[in-house]
Design an enzyme around this catalytic site. Sequence first.
Site, PDB file in Angstrom:
ATOM      1  N   SER A 164      -4.516  -1.318   0.379  1.00 39.38           N
ATOM      2  CA  SER A 164      -3.505  -2.262   0.977  1.00 39.38           C
ATOM      3  C   SER A 164      -3.909  -3.273   0.934  1.00 39.38           C
ATOM      4  CB  SER A 164      -2.720  -1.406   2.483  1.00 39.38           C
ATOM      5  OG  SER A 164      -1.898  -2.255   2.922  1.00 39.38           O
TER       6      SER A 164
ATOM      7  N   ASP B 183      -7.574   1.698   4.415  1.00 35.65           N
ATOM      8  CA  ASP B 183      -8.354   1.326   5.426  1.00 35.65           C
ATOM      9  C   ASP B 183      -9.852   1.240   5.166  1.00 35.65           C
ATOM     10  OD1 ASP B 183      -5.837   1.541   6.731  1.00 35.65           O
ATOM     11  OD2 ASP B 183      -6.329   3.130   8.143  1.00 35.65           O
TER      12      ASP B 183
ATOM     13  N   HIS C 244      -5.255  -5.402   6.932  1.00 38.59           N
ATOM     14  CA  HIS C 244      -6.284  -4.684   6.032  1.00 38.59           C
ATOM     15  C   HIS C 244      -7.625  -5.456   5.808  1.00 38.59           C
ATOM     16  CE1 HIS C 244      -4.425  -0.768   5.764  1.00 38.59           C
ATOM     17  NE2 HIS C 244      -3.371  -1.405   5.865  1.00 38.59           N
TER      18      HIS C 244
ATOM     19  N   GLY D  75       0.708  -1.188  -0.023  1.00 37.89           N
ATOM     20  CA  GLY D  75      -0.091  -0.065  -0.032  1.00 37.89           C
ATOM     21  C   GLY D  75       0.842   1.312   0.008  1.00 37.89           C
ATOM     22  N   SER D  76       2.101   1.372   0.778  1.00 42.47           N
ATOM     23  CA  SER D  76       2.932   2.333   0.657  1.00 42.47           C
ATOM     24  C   SER D  76       3.490   2.579  -0.765  1.00 42.47           C
ATOM     25  CB  SER D  76       4.164   2.119   1.555  1.00 42.47           C
ATOM     26  OG  SER D  76       3.503   1.639   2.987  1.00 42.47           O
TER      27      SER D  76
ATOM     28  N   ASN E  17      10.792  -0.682  -9.485  1.00 40.69           N
ATOM     29  CA  ASN E  17       9.996  -2.020  -9.752  1.00 40.69           C
ATOM     30  C   ASN E  17       9.160  -2.149  -8.640  1.00 40.69           C
ATOM     31  OD1 ASN E  17       9.134  -4.404 -10.257  1.00 40.69           O
ATOM     32  ND2 ASN E  17      11.345  -5.360 -10.114  1.00 40.69           N
TER      33      ASN E  17
END
Length: 432
Positions: free
Chosen positions: A211, A190, A216, A82-83, A284
């Site tokens: 995410s 979230d 999650h 998710g980041s 990547n």
Amino acid sequence: MSDAKARILEEVRAYHGTDEREFVPGQTGVWPSGAVFDAEDRVALVEAALDMRIAAGVSSRRFEREFARFFGLRKAHLTNSGSSANLLALSAFTSPQLEDRRLRPGDEVITVAAGFPTTVNPIIQNGLVPVFVDVELGTYNTTPELIAEAIGPRTRAVMIAHALGNPFAVEEVARLAEERELFLIEDNCDAVGSTYRGRLTGTFGDVATTSFYPAHHIAMGEGGCVLSDDLVLARIVESMRDWGRDCWCEPGEDNRCFKRFEYQMGTLPKGYDHKYIFSHVGYNLKSTDLQAALGLSQLRKLPDFGAARRANWRQLYEALDGVPGLILPRATEDSDPSWFGFALTVAPDARFTREGLVSFLESRRIGTRRFFAGNLTRHPAYLDSPHRISGSLANSDLIAEHTFWVGVYPGLTERMVGYLAESVRDYVVKNS
């Protein structure tokens, strides 16, 4: 399917459930979050491993199609977290392909102080300036009014997460963004399955992110996704995710466009192999088919997971309603959250403290978590980073001192949630 493979998968199904344990109050952990897997999830993951689908491939592409279809959007691009999804989502708006519309170093992006770093870090990493606004107690979201007040001459975008699965007033914020010619990046990590005015969150912004970390709504172990209805933005996200290359061939494809050796881009010689032409400074950040195979199995359970989260949240709320000294969470008006957690704020004038309550719960093996960063502007990483604060961050400061959250995820049983609520009430009664 070979006989050997079928036998292995049948053994995997039989193996599932052999570690199930009875809940024992005070001994069994009541965790704030966690993945919930069934036998079919195990089979999906093992089958992908048996087939050695270790890179992004057929399962990844299928997941992207089905996940985009769930939201009613054109494109979904699977990432390794998710980041990474947040990084790609914001970075897409810096692309030269957007020409005069692109974000440039020094431009401002409005966000909240009471959030998680990965919503803010991409702003800083792209040389942009975060503008921090406050949130409300109870909903733990900011408001369209606070966002409007924060807009300055260099403000170009808004990037905000739905707090603990509770939607912010995203329809109004999207309208404000359109009126003021701002991009809207909707951090939906979230809140998968939450709705605002009957419409799924993640469908209001120019792009949205999710995410698939085990905490999650569905889990792949690691993983994330960038969603968009804008084909130009989606193509930029794909390029930046895949090393920055201009080519859009899938792995194993060589000439989908039928002119692989006919392009002339940049100052390269005409006919330079399109597979090795790079139109963005990229990364990547792809995922693997192992993750996607698990995600496809989990995706089928998303409605049931959402129902369990809502039921656990309601049970907690009903049990704790009226307990003195606690500020309980509330859903944003016109929303139906698929809750990520249950926030509890100890009132500043309460006769007990957050520290005391948290310590008591943890001693009973009830896991707690702080409300993420509380106030990001007070953390070492951001003290010297360029930023602007709009108005007061009084509630963010209060959250940093007095707020934590407990779990409502589908792995909690009714008995576990009852024990959690009973423990909170016991502590408050004894210390009031």
